[in-house]
Design a protein around this motif. Sequence first.
Motif, PDB file in Angstrom:
ATOM      1  N   GLY A 132       0.813  -1.218   0.000  1.00 43.97           N
ATOM      2  CA  GLY A 132       0.000   0.000   0.000  1.00 43.97           C
ATOM      3  C   GLY A 132       0.840   1.258   0.000  1.00 43.97           C
ATOM      4  O   GLY A 132       1.809   1.376   0.755  1.00 43.97           O
ATOM      5  N   THR A 133       0.476   2.223  -0.837  1.00 44.71           N
ATOM      6  CA  THR A 133       1.279   3.447  -0.947  1.00 44.71           C
ATOM      7  C   THR A 133       0.489   4.733  -0.721  1.00 44.71           C
ATOM      8  O   THR A 133       0.947   5.622  -0.027  1.00 44.71           O
ATOM      9  CB  THR A 133       1.968   3.524  -2.323  1.00 44.71           C
ATOM     10  OG1 THR A 133       0.974   3.446  -3.353  1.00 44.71           O
ATOM     11  CG2 THR A 133       2.974   2.389  -2.495  1.00 44.71           C
ATOM     12  N   GLU A 134      -0.707   4.861  -1.286  1.00 40.58           N
ATOM     13  CA  GLU A 134      -1.436   6.132  -1.221  1.00 40.58           C
ATOM     14  C   GLU A 134      -2.934   5.895  -1.100  1.00 40.58           C
ATOM     15  O   GLU A 134      -3.455   4.886  -1.596  1.00 40.58           O
ATOM     16  CB  GLU A 134      -1.171   6.984  -2.467  1.00 40.58           C
ATOM     17  CG  GLU A 134       0.216   7.607  -2.520  1.00 40.58           C
ATOM     18  CD  GLU A 134       0.399   8.711  -1.493  1.00 40.58           C
ATOM     19  OE1 GLU A 134      -0.602   9.340  -1.090  1.00 40.58           O
ATOM     20  OE2 GLU A 134       1.548   8.947  -1.088  1.00 40.58           O
ATOM     21  N   ILE A 135      -3.630   6.848  -0.469  1.00 41.72           N
ATOM     22  CA  ILE A 135      -5.096   6.861  -0.438  1.00 41.72           C
ATOM     23  C   ILE A 135      -5.591   8.279  -0.664  1.00 41.72           C
ATOM     24  O   ILE A 135      -4.891   9.255  -0.369  1.00 41.72           O
ATOM     25  CB  ILE A 135      -5.672   6.316   0.890  1.00 41.72           C
ATOM     26  CG1 ILE A 135      -4.992   6.989   2.088  1.00 41.72           C
ATOM     27  CG2 ILE A 135      -5.566   4.813   0.950  1.00 41.72           C
ATOM     28  CD1 ILE A 135      -5.588   6.579   3.421  1.00 41.72           C
ATOM     29  N   ALA A 136      -6.806   8.380  -1.183  1.00 42.98           N
ATOM     30  CA  ALA A 136      -7.448   9.683  -1.393  1.00 42.98           C
ATOM     31  C   ALA A 136      -8.957   9.483  -1.355  1.00 42.98           C
ATOM     32  O   ALA A 136      -9.456   8.360  -1.527  1.00 42.98           O
ATOM     33  CB  ALA A 136      -7.023  10.282  -2.733  1.00 42.98           C
ATOM     34  N   PHE A 137      -9.667  10.575  -1.136  1.00 41.53           N
ATOM     35  CA  PHE A 137     -11.129  10.550  -1.123  1.00 41.53           C
ATOM     36  C   PHE A 137     -11.666  11.595  -2.093  1.00 41.53           C
ATOM     37  O   PHE A 137     -11.148  12.713  -2.168  1.00 41.53           O
ATOM     38  CB  PHE A 137     -11.674  10.831   0.282  1.00 41.53           C
ATOM     39  CG  PHE A 137     -11.423   9.725   1.272  1.00 41.53           C
ATOM     40  CD1 PHE A 137     -12.283   8.634   1.348  1.00 41.53           C
ATOM     41  CD2 PHE A 137     -10.332   9.767   2.105  1.00 41.53           C
ATOM     42  CE1 PHE A 137     -12.055   7.607   2.252  1.00 41.53           C
ATOM     43  CE2 PHE A 137     -10.085   8.748   3.020  1.00 41.53           C
ATOM     44  CZ  PHE A 137     -10.952   7.669   3.089  1.00 41.53           C
ATOM     45  N   GLY A 138     -12.717  11.228  -2.815  1.00 41.79           N
ATOM     46  CA  GLY A 138     -13.367  12.159  -3.725  1.00 41.79           C
ATOM     47  C   GLY A 138     -14.561  11.501  -4.381  1.00 41.79           C
ATOM     48  O   GLY A 138     -14.671  10.270  -4.419  1.00 41.79           O
ATOM     49  N   ASP A 139     -15.457  12.317  -4.909  1.00 39.13           N
ATOM     50  CA  ASP A 139     -16.674  11.811  -5.536  1.00 39.13           C
ATOM     51  C   ASP A 139     -16.381  11.433  -6.985  1.00 39.13           C
ATOM     52  O   ASP A 139     -16.437  12.266  -7.885  1.00 39.13           O
ATOM     53  CB  ASP A 139     -17.776  12.873  -5.458  1.00 39.13           C
ATOM     54  CG  ASP A 139     -19.094  12.396  -6.051  1.00 39.13           C
ATOM     55  OD1 ASP A 139     -19.222  11.183  -6.335  1.00 39.13           O
ATOM     56  OD2 ASP A 139     -19.997  13.239  -6.230  1.00 39.13           O
ATOM     57  N   ILE A 140     -16.077  10.174  -7.217  1.00 39.55           N
ATOM     58  CA  ILE A 140     -15.720   9.705  -8.553  1.00 39.55           C
ATOM     59  C   ILE A 140     -16.956   9.483  -9.424  1.00 39.55           C
ATOM     60  O   ILE A 140     -16.962   9.810 -10.613  1.00 39.55           O
ATOM     61  CB  ILE A 140     -14.903   8.398  -8.463  1.00 39.55           C
ATOM     62  CG1 ILE A 140     -13.559   8.649  -7.747  1.00 39.55           C
ATOM     63  CG2 ILE A 140     -14.662   7.810  -9.851  1.00 39.55           C
ATOM     64  CD1 ILE A 140     -12.630   9.579  -8.475  1.00 39.55           C
ATOM     65  N   ASN A 141     -18.019   8.915  -8.848  1.00 38.20           N
ATOM     66  CA  ASN A 141     -19.179   8.539  -9.664  1.00 38.20           C
ATOM     67  C   ASN A 141     -20.301   9.567  -9.642  1.00 38.20           C
ATOM     68  O   ASN A 141     -21.391   9.309 -10.158  1.00 38.20           O
ATOM     69  CB  ASN A 141     -19.713   7.166  -9.236  1.00 38.20           C
ATOM     70  CG  ASN A 141     -20.113   7.134  -7.764  1.00 38.20           C
ATOM     71  OD1 ASN A 141     -19.975   8.125  -7.057  1.00 38.20           O
ATOM     72  ND2 ASN A 141     -20.596   5.996  -7.304  1.00 38.20           N
ATOM     73  N   GLY A 142     -20.074  10.739  -9.050  1.00 41.68           N
ATOM     74  CA  GLY A 142     -21.020  11.837  -9.158  1.00 41.68           C
ATOM     75  C   GLY A 142     -22.273  11.714  -8.332  1.00 41.68           C
ATOM     76  O   GLY A 142     -23.291  12.328  -8.658  1.00 41.68           O
TER      77      GLY A 142
END
Length: 407
Positions: free
Chosen positions: A374-384
Motif C-alpha cells: 500500500g502506498t497512497e489513499i485519497a477521497f473524492g466523488d468519482i461517480n457523481g
Amino acid sequence: MLKRTIFILFCTIPMIIAQNQVDISADGRVLSNPIVNLKTIVNKTTVPFGDQPDWQNNLRYQVGGLGLADINNDGRLDIVVGCYKSMSYPPYKDSRNFIHFNSENGLEQKPSWFSEDANSTGAIQIGDINKDGYLDVFSGNGLRTSSVIYFGSKDGLETKASWSSKEKRGAWTTNALLVDLDKDGWLELITTNQGFHKDDPYRPIHIFKNSQGTLEQIPSWASDDSIQNGISVGDIDGDGWLDIAIAKWFNFESCIYKNNNGTIEKKPMWTTGVSSSDKSIVCCDIDNDKQPDIVLGTAPTHLYNNDKSNFKVSWKSGAKSFGHSAVQVCDIDQDGDMDVAEIHFTGGLVNIYLNNNGQLDAIPSWQYNCDGSGTEIAFGDINGDNRPDLIVGNSGQPSIMVFYNKK
C-alpha cells in the motif's frame, strides 16, 4: 508464510531474495514481501465501502503520488497518478506518470495521458499555479531527478514538463503541498525531502515562493537539515495564518513550524518530543472544538488533541500491524465529523477509524488488505453521487483501486 517487514536506509537488494516478490517504498527505506492476502478483515455495516473494489485498473506500477482533480474541466474528478522507480523484484518496466480520466461512462480503463519523462515520483500536488484557469500538476521526484510541473492549458495538460526545481544540493522529495502561506492569492510549494545515500541522508524542508504566477526554481526558505516525510497545514494557534506540520524520520521529532504573518519560522513551535519513524501527518479538527488536531502516522497511529496550542496524545490505534505510507481524513459516513483512514506499505493494509462524536474507534472500523504494497489513499466523488469514494494506490497490480461510497 508470514509477511516480512525490514526497515532500511537507502537499500540495495541482493539477488538472493529475487525468488520472491519484493517491493521497495518510494523513499527507498522500507522493504516488503507481500505474500498473504487476507482481503477484508473488519467491515462494520456503518462503513459504506464493500469488501472488494468496485473499479480497478490492470496496470502494474509503483504508485508514489495520488491526486484527484478535474484536469480537463468537464466537471468530473480524474485520478492523477505519480509513479516511482526502485530495485523491487520482479522489476517494474515503466515509471511514467499517468491519468485515468473520468467521464459520464466512468473511469477509463487505460490511461489516455502519460508523461514523457519516467522519473521517480513520490508526491503529486495539483493546483492553478499561474492562475490561468487550468490546473497544473506538480510531480515531486527522487533518485537524483529534479521535481517538475506539468502545466495545464486550453490544449490540455502538457506531457513534457516545462518547470523543474533546482535545489542547491539537490533533494529526494518525499512529499509536497501547494498552499497559499502568505495570503497573496498565489500558491506556494512546500516540499519535504531526504538526501541520496547513507553518507548524505539529510535535507531541509523547502518552500518555493510564487511571484505573480512564477514559481521560483531555487527555494528561498529552508529549515534545518533532517529527513522528513508527511506534510500538512492548519491554523494551529488560531492567529489566522496556516502553520506547517511535518512528520519526520528516525533521529528527528515530528513538529509544527509557526507561520508568523506570512513568514515561516525556522525553529519548530512544537515537537512530539519523541524520535520515531513517523511517515505521515494531517492537521484536522477531530473533536469539533474548532481547533486543528494532529493525526500522526506512526506505530501505532496517534491523535494529538489541540488545546490552545498545547498538545497531548488523546488516542492511539489498537490495530495490530503498522508500516505507514499515508494518512487521510474524510467524513466518510457523512455524520458531520471527520473519520481517519490510513494505508500501510507493509502488508498493503487500508484501515478506517470512524469518528463517533469526537472519539475515534479503538480498532479499525473497516480494513482491506491490498494485493500489493500500500502506498497512497485519497477521497473524492468519482461517480457523481455526492458521496466521498475511496481511492487506493499500490505498488503492484492493480495499481489503482476505487471503492464507491454506498452510504
